[in-house]
Design a protein around this motif. Structure first.
Motif, mmCIF file in Angstrom:
data_model
loop_
_atom_site.group_PDB
_atom_site.id
_atom_site.type_symbol
_atom_site.label_atom_id
_atom_site.label_comp_id
_atom_site.label_asym_id
_atom_site.label_seq_id
_atom_site.Cartn_x
_atom_site.Cartn_y
_atom_site.Cartn_z
ATOM 1 N N GLU A 45 11.563 18.690 7.422
ATOM 2 C CA GLU A 45 12.121 17.840 6.372
ATOM 3 C C GLU A 45 13.026 16.750 6.956
ATOM 4 O OE1 GLU A 45 14.340 18.399 2.101
ATOM 5 O OE2 GLU A 45 14.965 19.729 3.735
ATOM 6 N N ALA A 46 13.891 17.111 7.902
ATOM 7 C CA ALA A 46 14.782 16.128 8.520
ATOM 8 C C ALA A 46 13.981 15.115 9.327
ATOM 9 C CB ALA A 46 15.815 16.823 9.403
ATOM 10 N N PHE A 47 12.986 15.590 10.088
ATOM 11 C CA PHE A 47 12.144 14.695 10.883
ATOM 12 C C PHE A 47 11.421 13.701 9.971
ATOM 13 C CE2 PHE A 47 8.177 13.520 12.968
ATOM 14 C CZ PHE A 47 8.622 13.104 14.212
ATOM 15 N N GLN A 48 10.796 14.214 8.901
ATOM 16 C CA GLN A 48 10.047 13.344 7.996
ATOM 17 C C GLN A 48 10.944 12.351 7.267
ATOM 18 O OE1 GLN A 48 7.892 16.379 5.783
ATOM 19 N NE2 GLN A 48 6.007 15.868 6.895
ATOM 20 N N SER A 49 12.165 12.755 6.961
ATOM 21 C CA SER A 49 13.103 11.853 6.295
ATOM 22 C C SER A 49 13.433 10.655 7.176
ATOM 23 C CB SER A 49 14.389 12.609 5.930
ATOM 24 O OG SER A 49 15.339 11.722 5.386
ATOM 25 N N VAL A 50 13.698 10.905 8.456
ATOM 26 C CA VAL A 50 13.994 9.818 9.388
ATOM 27 C C VAL A 50 12.770 8.916 9.550
ATOM 28 C CG1 VAL A 50 14.581 9.247 11.787
ATOM 29 C CG2 VAL A 50 15.800 11.088 10.605
ATOM 30 N N ILE A 51 11.605 9.488 9.724
ATOM 31 C CA ILE A 51 10.373 8.707 9.872
ATOM 32 C C ILE A 51 10.115 7.877 8.611
ATOM 33 C CG2 ILE A 51 7.854 8.821 10.161
ATOM 34 C CD1 ILE A 51 9.479 9.389 12.756
ATOM 35 N N SER A 52 10.354 8.449 7.452
ATOM 36 C CA SER A 52 10.116 7.725 6.194
ATOM 37 C C SER A 52 11.000 6.489 6.078
ATOM 38 C CB SER A 52 10.341 8.631 4.990
ATOM 39 O OG SER A 52 9.321 9.592 4.917
ATOM 40 N N VAL A 53 12.297 6.652 6.322
ATOM 41 C CA VAL A 53 13.210 5.521 6.181
ATOM 42 C C VAL A 53 13.011 4.515 7.312
ATOM 43 C CG1 VAL A 53 15.644 4.814 6.147
ATOM 44 C CG2 VAL A 53 14.928 6.856 4.903
ATOM 45 N N ASN A 54 12.936 4.999 8.547
ATOM 46 C CA ASN A 54 12.937 4.110 9.714
ATOM 47 C C ASN A 54 11.581 3.494 10.045
ATOM 48 O OD1 ASN A 54 15.533 5.113 9.819
ATOM 49 N ND2 ASN A 54 15.391 5.863 11.900
ATOM 50 N N LEU A 55 10.495 4.075 9.564
ATOM 51 C CA LEU A 55 9.167 3.560 9.888
ATOM 52 C C LEU A 55 8.332 3.232 8.646
ATOM 53 C CD1 LEU A 55 7.005 2.814 11.944
ATOM 54 C CD2 LEU A 55 6.308 5.239 11.961
ATOM 55 N N VAL A 56 8.251 4.169 7.711
ATOM 56 C CA VAL A 56 7.443 3.916 6.514
ATOM 57 C C VAL A 56 8.059 2.776 5.701
ATOM 58 C CG1 VAL A 56 6.562 4.893 4.359
ATOM 59 C CG2 VAL A 56 6.528 6.270 6.459
ATOM 60 N N GLY A 57 9.383 2.758 5.583
ATOM 61 C CA GLY A 57 10.055 1.673 4.858
ATOM 62 C C GLY A 57 9.735 0.306 5.453
ATOM 63 N N PRO A 58 9.940 0.110 6.764
ATOM 64 C CA PRO A 58 9.575 -1.172 7.361
ATOM 65 C C PRO A 58 8.085 -1.518 7.232
ATOM 66 C CG PRO A 58 11.104 -0.043 8.791
ATOM 67 C CD PRO A 58 10.727 0.923 7.691
ATOM 68 N N PHE A 59 7.218 -0.503 7.327
ATOM 69 C CA PHE A 59 5.788 -0.750 7.134
ATOM 70 C C PHE A 59 5.528 -1.291 5.729
ATOM 71 C CE2 PHE A 59 2.195 1.157 4.856
ATOM 72 C CZ PHE A 59 1.168 0.384 5.369
ATOM 73 N N LEU A 60 6.073 -0.616 4.706
ATOM 74 C CA LEU A 60 5.850 -1.048 3.323
ATOM 75 C C LEU A 60 6.376 -2.463 3.091
ATOM 76 C CD1 LEU A 60 6.756 2.221 1.360
ATOM 77 C CD2 LEU A 60 4.465 1.226 1.660
ATOM 78 N N CYS A 61 7.587 -2.725 3.582
ATOM 79 C CA CYS A 61 8.180 -4.052 3.385
ATOM 80 C C CYS A 61 7.399 -5.121 4.142
ATOM 81 C CB CYS A 61 9.649 -4.041 3.811
ATOM 82 S SG CYS A 61 10.710 -3.065 2.712
ATOM 83 N N ALA A 62 6.999 -4.824 5.372
ATOM 84 C CA ALA A 62 6.218 -5.793 6.156
ATOM 85 C C ALA A 62 4.873 -6.066 5.493
ATOM 86 C CB ALA A 62 6.028 -5.285 7.581
ATOM 87 N N ARG A 63 4.250 -5.017 4.981
ATOM 88 C CA ARG A 63 2.945 -5.196 4.329
ATOM 89 C C ARG A 63 3.058 -6.169 3.157
ATOM 90 N NH1 ARG A 63 0.381 -0.157 1.361
ATOM 91 N NH2 ARG A 63 1.938 -0.838 -0.137
ATOM 92 N N GLU A 64 4.080 -5.966 2.320
ATOM 93 C CA GLU A 64 4.244 -6.847 1.160
ATOM 94 C C GLU A 64 4.620 -8.259 1.594
ATOM 95 O OE1 GLU A 64 3.210 -5.830 -1.909
ATOM 96 O OE2 GLU A 64 2.631 -4.112 -0.679
ATOM 97 N N ALA A 65 5.476 -8.377 2.614
ATOM 98 C CA ALA A 65 5.861 -9.707 3.104
ATOM 99 C C ALA A 65 4.653 -10.446 3.657
ATOM 100 C CB ALA A 65 6.947 -9.570 4.173
ATOM 101 N N VAL A 66 3.825 -9.762 4.437
ATOM 102 C CA VAL A 66 2.652 -10.405 5.033
ATOM 103 C C VAL A 66 1.694 -10.907 3.947
ATOM 104 C CG1 VAL A 66 0.561 -9.952 6.403
ATOM 105 C CG2 VAL A 66 2.813 -9.304 7.282
ATOM 106 N N LYS A 67 1.522 -10.142 2.892
ATOM 107 C CA LYS A 67 0.672 -10.597 1.783
ATOM 108 C C LYS A 67 1.170 -11.943 1.252
ATOM 109 C CE LYS A 67 -0.493 -5.978 0.008
ATOM 110 N NZ LYS A 67 -0.262 -5.059 -1.141
ATOM 111 N N ILE A 68 2.478 -12.039 1.094
ATOM 112 C CA ILE A 68 3.071 -13.277 0.568
ATOM 113 C C ILE A 68 2.976 -14.387 1.605
ATOM 114 C CG2 ILE A 68 5.237 -14.341 -0.212
ATOM 115 C CD1 ILE A 68 5.940 -11.444 -1.290
ATOM 116 N N PHE A 69 3.332 -14.096 2.856
ATOM 117 C CA PHE A 69 3.287 -15.098 3.924
ATOM 118 C C PHE A 69 1.902 -15.728 4.036
ATOM 119 C CE2 PHE A 69 6.724 -12.703 6.611
ATOM 120 C CZ PHE A 69 7.739 -13.241 5.835
ATOM 121 N N LYS A 70 0.851 -14.935 3.875
ATOM 122 C CA LYS A 70 -0.513 -15.447 4.020
ATOM 123 C C LYS A 70 -0.948 -16.305 2.836
ATOM 124 C CE LYS A 70 -2.582 -11.981 7.074
ATOM 125 N NZ LYS A 70 -3.650 -10.975 7.204
ATOM 126 N N LYS A 71 -0.386 -16.052 1.648
ATOM 127 C CA LYS A 71 -0.822 -16.757 0.447
ATOM 128 C C LYS A 71 -0.025 -18.027 0.165
ATOM 129 C CE LYS A 71 -0.668 -13.170 -2.396
ATOM 130 N NZ LYS A 71 -0.751 -12.355 -3.620
#
Length: 195
Positions: free
Chosen positions: A48-74
């Motif tokens: 649970e602790a490992f997944q929490s760190v991975i979620s905030v530190n990696l999944v969060g940036p992935f989600l935000c980057a994905r949405e930003a890239v969609k906008i940047f390209k359009k």
């Protein structure tokens, strides 16, 4: 505009970016700065602790980057800049930091892929590796951090305003200038070999 939410919540992240574009008309910069840590010996670290760190530190940036890239390209003109908060741990771990260090090594991969895949669209990505900036997260450094040899040693810190100035500088560069990697740290902080 301030929107409170959780960067690991996909629906919140989508809302964050759609409301940003609705308000400002375009997106030019994303700074992925949310982060948490968990210090424990590997055999004592819960899933649970490992997944929490991975979620905030990696999944969060992935989600935000994905949405930003969609906008940047359009948008017209296309392009934009992403700055990912890495860490000295993306290069050299601290003892008992497997979750945090793993997440920051993964940020290096994410940043490199964003640079590669975004190049044709004017999208750049910087990984800023910050070490020992004086924040709440760095408070324990004054009393002593665990070193590879088992000692606890106080570590030097530096004013977080210098990190802000570095981010502003990178953000202000023209789109045809890329800074793939930037490291900023206290000059006396242990880094090479963490000792």
């Amino acid at each position: 505009m301030v929107l409170a939410g959780d960067v690991t919540d996909e629906e919140f992240v989508k809302k964050l970016f759609s409301e940003t574009v609705a308000r400002f008309g375009r997106l030019d910069l994303l700074f992925n700065n949310a982060g948490v840590s968990s210090f424990a010996a590997l055999e004592e670290l819960t899933l649970e602790a490992f997944q929490s760190v991975i979620s905030v530190n990696l999944v969060g940036p992935f989600l935000c980057a994905r949405e930003a890239v969609k906008i940047f390209k359009k948008q017209d003109p296309t392009g934009g800049r992403i700055i990912n908060n890495g860490s000295l741990s993306a290069h050299t771990p601290r003892p008992h930091s497997v979750a945090y260090t793993t997440s920051k090594h993964a940020i290096t991969g994410l940043s490199k892929c964003l640079n590669l895949d975004g190049r044709a669209f004017g999208i750049t990505c910087t990984q800023i590796d910050i070490g020992n900036a004086q924040t709440v997260m760095a408070t324990p450094m004054a009393t002593g951090m665990l070193q590879p040899d088992g000692r606890r040693v106080p570590e030097s810190t530096f004013d977080v305003a210098h990190v802000a100035a570095a981010v502003v500088h990178i953000a202000s560069l023209p789109g045809d200038v890329a800074v793939p990697h930037f490291t900023i740290m206290a000059s006396k902080a242990p880094f090479a070999g963490r000792g």
